[in-house]
Design a protein around this motif. Sequence first.
Motif, PDB file in Angstrom:
ATOM      1  N   GLU A 213       0.832  -1.199   0.000  1.00  0.00           N
ATOM      2  CA  GLU A 213       0.000   0.000   0.000  1.00  0.00           C
ATOM      3  C   GLU A 213       0.871   1.255   0.000  1.00  0.00           C
ATOM      4  N   THR A 214       0.292   2.321  -0.530  1.00  0.00           N
ATOM      5  CA  THR A 214       1.058   3.559  -0.704  1.00  0.00           C
ATOM      6  C   THR A 214       1.557   4.107   0.623  1.00  0.00           C
ATOM      7  N   GLU A 215       0.740   4.062   1.656  1.00  0.00           N
ATOM      8  CA  GLU A 215       1.156   4.597   2.947  1.00  0.00           C
ATOM      9  C   GLU A 215       2.339   3.808   3.510  1.00  0.00           C
ATOM     10  N   VAL A 216       2.294   2.483   3.398  1.00  0.00           N
ATOM     11  CA  VAL A 216       3.395   1.646   3.878  1.00  0.00           C
ATOM     12  C   VAL A 216       4.646   1.904   3.051  1.00  0.00           C
ATOM     13  N   MET A 217       4.486   2.051   1.748  1.00  0.00           N
ATOM     14  CA  MET A 217       5.634   2.326   0.879  1.00  0.00           C
ATOM     15  C   MET A 217       6.265   3.664   1.218  1.00  0.00           C
ATOM     16  N   LEU A 218       5.446   4.654   1.529  1.00  0.00           N
ATOM     17  CA  LEU A 218       5.977   5.971   1.901  1.00  0.00           C
ATOM     18  C   LEU A 218       6.875   5.875   3.122  1.00  0.00           C
ATOM     19  N   ARG A 219       6.422   5.169   4.154  1.00  0.00           N
ATOM     20  CA  ARG A 219       7.228   5.037   5.365  1.00  0.00           C
ATOM     21  C   ARG A 219       8.538   4.297   5.076  1.00  0.00           C
ATOM     22  N   HIS A 220       8.457   3.279   4.240  1.00  0.00           N
ATOM     23  CA  HIS A 220       9.645   2.500   3.904  1.00  0.00           C
ATOM     24  C   HIS A 220      10.674   3.359   3.155  1.00  0.00           C
ATOM     25  N   LEU A 221      10.217   4.100   2.148  1.00  0.00           N
ATOM     26  CA  LEU A 221      11.123   4.949   1.379  1.00  0.00           C
ATOM     27  C   LEU A 221      11.695   6.064   2.231  1.00  0.00           C
ATOM     28  N   ASP A 222      10.877   6.612   3.126  1.00  0.00           N
ATOM     29  CA  ASP A 222      11.349   7.680   3.998  1.00  0.00           C
ATOM     30  C   ASP A 222      12.456   7.173   4.920  1.00  0.00           C
ATOM     31  N   ALA A 223      12.304   5.941   5.431  1.00  0.00           N
ATOM     32  CA  ALA A 223      13.336   5.369   6.303  1.00  0.00           C
ATOM     33  C   ALA A 223      14.637   5.140   5.533  1.00  0.00           C
ATOM     34  N   ILE A 232      14.615  14.647   0.426  1.00  0.00           N
ATOM     35  CA  ILE A 232      13.524  14.492  -0.538  1.00  0.00           C
ATOM     36  C   ILE A 232      12.227  14.861   0.160  1.00  0.00           C
ATOM     37  N   ASN A 233      11.364  15.611  -0.524  1.00  0.00           N
ATOM     38  CA  ASN A 233      10.114  16.018   0.118  1.00  0.00           C
ATOM     39  C   ASN A 233       9.051  14.934  -0.029  1.00  0.00           C
ATOM     40  N   GLN A 234       7.991  15.076   0.739  1.00  0.00           N
ATOM     41  CA  GLN A 234       6.958  14.046   0.779  1.00  0.00           C
ATOM     42  C   GLN A 234       6.207  13.921  -0.541  1.00  0.00           C
ATOM     43  N   ASP A 235       6.040  15.030  -1.261  1.00  0.00           N
ATOM     44  CA  ASP A 235       5.345  14.950  -2.552  1.00  0.00           C
ATOM     45  C   ASP A 235       6.128  14.105  -3.542  1.00  0.00           C
ATOM     46  N   ILE A 267      15.701  16.515  -3.598  1.00  0.00           N
ATOM     47  CA  ILE A 267      14.819  16.020  -4.656  1.00  0.00           C
ATOM     48  C   ILE A 267      13.431  16.622  -4.480  1.00  0.00           C
ATOM     49  N   GLU A 268      12.982  17.353  -5.498  1.00  0.00           N
ATOM     50  CA  GLU A 268      11.670  17.989  -5.471  1.00  0.00           C
ATOM     51  C   GLU A 268      10.708  17.239  -6.391  1.00  0.00           C
ATOM     52  N   ALA A 269       9.420  17.469  -6.159  1.00  0.00           N
ATOM     53  CA  ALA A 269       8.399  16.775  -6.944  1.00  0.00           C
ATOM     54  C   ALA A 269       8.462  17.168  -8.414  1.00  0.00           C
ATOM     55  N   GLU A 270       8.716  18.455  -8.699  1.00  0.00           N
ATOM     56  CA  GLU A 270       8.762  18.910 -10.082  1.00  0.00           C
ATOM     57  C   GLU A 270       9.898  18.248 -10.834  1.00  0.00           C
ATOM     58  N   THR A 271      11.052  18.121 -10.180  1.00  0.00           N
ATOM     59  CA  THR A 271      12.190  17.457 -10.810  1.00  0.00           C
ATOM     60  C   THR A 271      11.860  16.006 -11.113  1.00  0.00           C
ATOM     61  N   LEU A 272      11.177  15.373 -10.185  1.00  0.00           N
ATOM     62  CA  LEU A 272      10.824  13.963 -10.365  1.00  0.00           C
ATOM     63  C   LEU A 272       9.806  13.787 -11.489  1.00  0.00           C
ATOM     64  N   ARG A 273       8.860  14.705 -11.587  1.00  0.00           N
ATOM     65  CA  ARG A 273       7.879  14.619 -12.680  1.00  0.00           C
ATOM     66  C   ARG A 273       8.562  14.730 -14.038  1.00  0.00           C
ATOM     67  N   ALA A 274       9.520  15.657 -14.138  1.00  0.00           N
ATOM     68  CA  ALA A 274      10.242  15.816 -15.404  1.00  0.00           C
ATOM     69  C   ALA A 274      11.050  14.571 -15.736  1.00  0.00           C
ATOM     70  N   MET A 275      11.615  13.942 -14.698  1.00  0.00           N
ATOM     71  CA  MET A 275      12.436  12.752 -14.920  1.00  0.00           C
ATOM     72  C   MET A 275      11.586  11.561 -15.371  1.00  0.00           C
ATOM     73  N   GLY A 342      -2.318  14.411  -1.113  1.00  0.00           N
ATOM     74  CA  GLY A 342      -1.965  15.730  -0.649  1.00  0.00           C
ATOM     75  C   GLY A 342      -3.181  16.519  -0.180  1.00  0.00           C
ATOM     76  N   GLN A 343      -2.911  17.611   0.505  1.00  0.00           N
ATOM     77  CA  GLN A 343      -3.984  18.428   1.037  1.00  0.00           C
ATOM     78  C   GLN A 343      -4.846  19.003  -0.078  1.00  0.00           C
ATOM     79  N   PHE A 344      -4.188  19.514  -1.131  1.00  0.00           N
ATOM     80  CA  PHE A 344      -4.934  20.086  -2.253  1.00  0.00           C
ATOM     81  C   PHE A 344      -5.819  19.035  -2.918  1.00  0.00           C
ATOM     82  N   GLU A 345      -5.272  17.825  -3.081  1.00  0.00           N
ATOM     83  CA  GLU A 345      -6.035  16.757  -3.708  1.00  0.00           C
ATOM     84  C   GLU A 345      -7.235  16.360  -2.855  1.00  0.00           C
ATOM     85  N   ARG A 346      -7.063  16.319  -1.543  1.00  0.00           N
ATOM     86  CA  ARG A 346      -8.181  15.967  -0.662  1.00  0.00           C
ATOM     87  C   ARG A 346      -9.273  17.021  -0.713  1.00  0.00           C
TER      88      ARG A 346
END
Length: 616
Positions: A213-223, A232-235, A267-275, A342-346
């Motif tokens: 799940e995405t939430e579990v993956m987020l914690r794993h990548l953050d660690a 790297i930011n959360q977005d 690492i920013e979200a915009e850079t990652l989107r371009a990549m 994200g907050q905006f998406e919610r």
Amino acid sequence: MDESAQDPENEIGLFPAPPERQPAGAYRVLARKYRPSRFEDLIGQEPMVRTLKNAFDLDRIHQAYMLTGVRGVGKTTTARILARAFNYQLPARDGRPAVDRPTIHMNELGVHCQAIMDSRHVDVIEMDAASHTSIDDIREIVDSSRYQPAMARYKVYIIDEVHMLSKSAFNGLLKTLEEPPPHVKFLFATTEIDKVPVTVRSRCMRFDLRRVETEVMLRHLDAICGKEKVEINQDALLLISRASEGSVRDALSLLDQAIAHGAGAPIEAETLRAMLGLADRSRTIALFESLMRGDIADALDNLKDQYDLGADPAKILTDLAEFIHFVTCMKISAKTAQIASGQFEREKGAELAQKLAMSVLSRSWQILLKGIEEVKDSPRPLAAADMVLVRLAYAADLPSPEDVLRRLASSDPAPNGGPTRAPSGPSGGATALRQNAPRLASAQAAPAPRVAPQSSTVAQAAPAVVLQNFLELVALASEKRDIQTKTALERDVRLVRFEQGRLEFALASGASPALTAQLSRKLQDWTGQRWLVALSSAQGAPTLKEQADARENEKRIGVQAHPLVRATLDTFPGAVIVAVRGADDEETSPAQPLYDGAEARGDDITYADEAQEEDL
């Protein structure tokens, strides 16, 4: 050996290769560096871990295990951990008791652990079934299984992608798999469990490894980012988690790519989107809002801008479908859609969930599912995506089934074919956000149908549409944007009798016999009255198309008799008169008649007055 490999509190499970196989200074990719080595390190597979823990504690260890799931969720890794658990052995040292039995509690490296994890233990045989598919390969396993293990407690056979084995290979394995020697264990891994014969599956204990799940993956990548000292930011982490589609290996590979792309910078979200060529989530939401408003021009501009920035059209539509799913979940239960967004998406999701009916969301989802496949298979993906968006925008204007039933029951059609809105409340919102529904531009073939005045006794009922003649019916079909019915009225109907509530006609050659029933339903829906639509045995008047062709032919004959035209035709042998156009006529293509040009543009047919002066 890295100290974290023996640390009981290690959450990620860092086990580098031994010095002889890992040259000094060589880089290990994150997917290998942070490969789990204990059951506690496996993420997102809690049901399987719990079952195995109880089985080992109760000494109910099965002879064969079948591990299934998509790529990158840990099938081969789980097989190696199981092989380590089967052969776990720890000598007594410094007052610590010895461990000499199968167990999943492996806080320290045992005697055989490192060799098993590095796939170099003599008693743990790993075989890739994709390159060893024949009965001869299975015969070697069957023959060698008779002998006792050389060093470990069990001889373990790990067969990856087992569904690739041939039919004869599966058959050759059945007997040994059902009654293996007591010192042998089988571990199978596959991504396509349906291709494994049921006779093999029935002899194994099966575990379906789930997407993480995405939430579990987020914690794993953050660690992992914390251990690697990567900013790297959360977005950006959320983008990687979504792009991995539940595969841990894919997520770590993308993180490796992002770290290399950033070259040490945060690492920013915009850079990652371009990549990755991903669409901006805010642009996806804006695209969805434009479609629901019916603002097709803005939607196509949005798509083109994202395409110019490197986003793949199929990926844009996939993100759009994911957001529709998110809004649908928000409409059902806000709690189910709060995770990993994200907050905006919610905020936008909650707002759209209140305004859009479930039928609109479901219809949009179905259109996108089909459209994504069209875009992937198209040689022109951007053009195909444009057409999918046009289809989706116009479909948003359609009333929901409950609205249609309500209108039929009350004989209250929406005036001028405008969008019908569902009642407010928990059962649904407006069928679309549009304020001005998109309409096809068309010329009027006849005066628009008039509306009868309201009766004083029925103050709440909508006025009925009164049609004075057959041309007004054709104009009404054009106004309703029903091009198929409009074309049938012009080409297939030989009018016998027309009055309010009654239509009699004969069918032209090649016309559909179902036209009578179709017209009866559409007239009732459009006018709010029941109509008697019947086929007549009389020949009927010529169709509107035949009348238009006759007038055009008369024009050509009259012009052809003109001395100047006759002289021109004699001067240029082979020349023909294609069309005759008056000075005040609408400009049409000189290569086709007036009717065909209007039809190609989707416009109404303009019938010229017979008394109109012909101008060469």
